[in-house]
Design a protein around this motif. Structure first.
Motif, PDB file in Angstrom:
ATOM      1  N   PHE A 141       0.738  -1.122  -0.041  1.00  0.00           N
ATOM      2  CA  PHE A 141      -0.072  -0.167  -0.231  1.00  0.00           C
ATOM      3  C   PHE A 141       0.877   1.201   0.070  1.00  0.00           C
ATOM      4  CE2 PHE A 141      -2.551  -3.174   2.781  1.00  0.00           C
ATOM      5  CZ  PHE A 141      -3.335  -3.420   1.781  1.00  0.00           C
ATOM      6  N   ARG A 142       0.501   2.448  -0.428  1.00  0.00           N
ATOM      7  CA  ARG A 142       1.042   3.698  -0.587  1.00  0.00           C
ATOM      8  C   ARG A 142       0.558   4.373   0.863  1.00  0.00           C
ATOM      9  NH1 ARG A 142      -1.006   5.480  -4.741  1.00  0.00           N
ATOM     10  NH2 ARG A 142      -2.576   7.061  -3.927  1.00  0.00           N
ATOM     11  N   GLU A 143      -0.795   4.215   1.051  1.00  0.00           N
ATOM     12  CA  GLU A 143      -1.365   4.913   2.128  1.00  0.00           C
ATOM     13  C   GLU A 143      -1.837   3.875   3.175  1.00  0.00           C
ATOM     14  OE1 GLU A 143      -3.662   8.661   1.294  1.00  0.00           O
ATOM     15  OE2 GLU A 143      -3.667   7.794  -0.538  1.00  0.00           O
ATOM     16  N   ILE A 144      -1.135   3.808   4.204  1.00  0.00           N
ATOM     17  CA  ILE A 144      -1.301   2.759   5.447  1.00  0.00           C
ATOM     18  C   ILE A 144      -1.859   3.229   6.636  1.00  0.00           C
ATOM     19  CG2 ILE A 144      -0.034   1.419   6.945  1.00  0.00           C
ATOM     20  CD1 ILE A 144       1.962   0.823   4.443  1.00  0.00           C
ATOM     21  N   LEU A 145      -2.923   2.475   7.163  1.00  0.00           N
ATOM     22  CA  LEU A 145      -3.390   2.435   8.712  1.00  0.00           C
ATOM     23  C   LEU A 145      -2.724   1.309   9.332  1.00  0.00           C
ATOM     24  CD1 LEU A 145      -4.971   3.484  11.284  1.00  0.00           C
ATOM     25  CD2 LEU A 145      -6.795   2.195  10.145  1.00  0.00           C
ATOM     26  N   PHE A 146      -1.778   1.634  10.018  1.00  0.00           N
ATOM     27  CA  PHE A 146      -1.170   0.213  10.650  1.00  0.00           C
ATOM     28  C   PHE A 146      -1.874   0.224  12.038  1.00  0.00           C
ATOM     29  CE2 PHE A 146       1.507  -1.290  13.940  1.00  0.00           C
ATOM     30  CZ  PHE A 146       2.104  -2.496  13.196  1.00  0.00           C
ATOM     31  N   LEU A 147      -2.189  -0.906  12.508  1.00  0.00           N
ATOM     32  CA  LEU A 147      -2.760  -1.205  13.809  1.00  0.00           C
ATOM     33  C   LEU A 147      -2.149  -2.310  14.610  1.00  0.00           C
ATOM     34  CD1 LEU A 147      -6.441  -1.239  12.506  1.00  0.00           C
ATOM     35  CD2 LEU A 147      -5.407   0.577  13.931  1.00  0.00           C
ATOM     36  N   ASP A 148      -1.872  -2.096  15.608  1.00  0.00           N
ATOM     37  CA  ASP A 148      -1.656  -3.303  16.621  1.00  0.00           C
ATOM     38  C   ASP A 148      -2.687  -4.268  16.599  1.00  0.00           C
ATOM     39  OD1 ASP A 148       1.051  -2.580  17.091  1.00  0.00           O
ATOM     40  OD2 ASP A 148       0.543  -2.060  19.362  1.00  0.00           O
ATOM     41  N   SER A 149      -2.534  -5.574  16.708  1.00  0.00           N
ATOM     42  CA  SER A 149      -3.376  -6.736  16.547  1.00  0.00           C
ATOM     43  C   SER A 149      -4.536  -6.642  17.861  1.00  0.00           C
ATOM     44  CB  SER A 149      -2.949  -7.947  16.530  1.00  0.00           C
ATOM     45  OG  SER A 149      -2.041  -8.280  17.493  1.00  0.00           O
ATOM     46  N   ASP A 150      -4.064  -5.802  18.959  1.00  0.00           N
ATOM     47  CA  ASP A 150      -5.054  -5.979  20.100  1.00  0.00           C
ATOM     48  C   ASP A 150      -5.842  -4.664  19.991  1.00  0.00           C
ATOM     49  OD1 ASP A 150      -2.861  -4.335  20.753  1.00  0.00           O
ATOM     50  OD2 ASP A 150      -2.367  -5.263  22.573  1.00  0.00           O
ATOM     51  N   ASN A 151      -5.781  -3.818  18.943  1.00  0.00           N
ATOM     52  CA  ASN A 151      -6.606  -2.652  18.954  1.00  0.00           C
ATOM     53  C   ASN A 151      -8.026  -3.006  18.589  1.00  0.00           C
ATOM     54  OD1 ASN A 151      -5.838   0.306  18.026  1.00  0.00           O
ATOM     55  ND2 ASN A 151      -4.152  -0.953  17.887  1.00  0.00           N
ATOM     56  N   VAL A 152      -8.911  -2.253  19.179  1.00  0.00           N
ATOM     57  CA  VAL A 152     -10.416  -2.556  19.320  1.00  0.00           C
ATOM     58  C   VAL A 152     -11.053  -1.537  18.648  1.00  0.00           C
ATOM     59  CG1 VAL A 152     -12.727  -3.120  20.578  1.00  0.00           C
ATOM     60  CG2 VAL A 152     -10.296  -4.142  21.311  1.00  0.00           C
ATOM     61  N   PRO A 153     -11.320  -1.696  17.267  1.00  0.00           N
ATOM     62  CA  PRO A 153     -11.983  -0.575  16.828  1.00  0.00           C
ATOM     63  C   PRO A 153     -13.615  -0.335  16.835  1.00  0.00           C
ATOM     64  CG  PRO A 153     -11.753  -2.205  14.948  1.00  0.00           C
ATOM     65  CD  PRO A 153     -11.086  -2.679  16.241  1.00  0.00           C
ATOM     66  N   THR A 154     -13.877   1.130  17.209  1.00  0.00           N
ATOM     67  CA  THR A 154     -15.292   1.339  17.741  1.00  0.00           C
ATOM     68  C   THR A 154     -16.049   2.050  16.593  1.00  0.00           C
ATOM     69  OG1 THR A 154     -14.495   3.535  18.738  1.00  0.00           O
ATOM     70  CG2 THR A 154     -14.652   1.399  20.075  1.00  0.00           C
ATOM     71  N   ARG A 155     -15.332   2.318  15.336  1.00  0.00           N
ATOM     72  CA  ARG A 155     -15.877   2.790  14.304  1.00  0.00           C
ATOM     73  C   ARG A 155     -15.040   2.458  12.961  1.00  0.00           C
ATOM     74  NH1 ARG A 155     -15.975   9.548  13.846  1.00  0.00           N
ATOM     75  NH2 ARG A 155     -16.353   8.593  11.614  1.00  0.00           N
TER      76      ARG A 155
END
Length: 226
Positions: A141-155
């Motif tokens: 990807f050129r544009e990245i949202l990096f997330l740790d695996s233990d993130n809990v997205p709420t939206r």
């Protein structure tokens, strides 16, 4: 005080110590880190147009614990309507096997074995968290949202790519709880004066690699010499 036998060993050691060693040339330590980083910065090549494309989410996950976290995180992303492609990076089949991959495929996830990527792009210290900067640099990807695996997205987090800070700077970072003390060696290593500000929380980052190309490479270089 030395016997003739041990004196000869001492002479050989002295001669070798007087020569520049591979350690001094190839390794980074407290005394040469700033010089080495400046040498690396001068060698950074221009952004490779056409190599990366689109937006996507990158997670690093390995082993049962972190794979389970990643699966929950990705399920929640999809439930919130996020349709961005996702890459899950790992350090070999002992971390994510083919059965685990099969669980992620229906969620639009591509698993990337970093050990295979290392055949083309070496990583000196594949110990764990160093994989974050490596995955960001070598993700498709050129544009990245990096997330740790233990993130809990709420939206759905896709809106982050449209925010004013991201559009202006090409990156968004969040503060961590702690502040690096004035005497922390990182200030000497980087040649930066002490900053009284929070550390970066690297559990979530939004980065445009084209805009932040040199910074992304330098961040990887520091992690590569961790």
């Amino acid at each position: 005080f030395l016997s003739s036998r041990f004196y000869s060993f001492g002479e050989k050691a002295r001669e070798k110590a007087a020569k520049q060693s591979d350690y001094d040339r190839e390794n980074v330590h407290l005394l040469n880190a700033r010089q080495k980083s400046e040498e690396f910065i001068r060698r950074i090549r221009p952004y490779p147009a056409g190599r990366y494309s689109g937006r996507g989410i990158v997670l690093c996950s390995g082993g049962v614990k972190y794979f389970t976290n990643a699966w929950v995180c990705i399920q929640l992303l999809r439930q919130h309507g996020c349709r961005l492609p996702i890459e899950v990076w790992h350090l070999g089949r002992h971390e994510i096997d083919r059965r685990m991959e099969d669980l992620l495929k229906p969620l639009g996830v591509r698993c990337v074995n970093a050990r295979e990527v290392m055949n083309r792009h070496p990583l000196r210290n594949p110990l764990g968290w160093e994989l974050k900067s490596y995955a960001i640099l070598h993700s498709s990807f050129r544009e990245i949202l990096f997330l740790d695996s233990d993130n809990v997205p709420t939206r759905n987090p896709e809106f982050l790519f449209e925010t004013a800070p991201y559009r202006a700077l090409g990156a968004i970072f969040w503060p961590d709880y702690l502040r690096l003390p004035r005497r922390h060696p990182i200030w000497k290593i980087t040649g930066i004066s002490w900053q009284d500000e929070p550390e970066f929380e690297t559990g979530q980052m939004v980065i445009n690699k084209e805009v932040c190309w040199r910074a992304v490479n330098l961040a990887f270089w520091y992690n590569d010499h961790s």
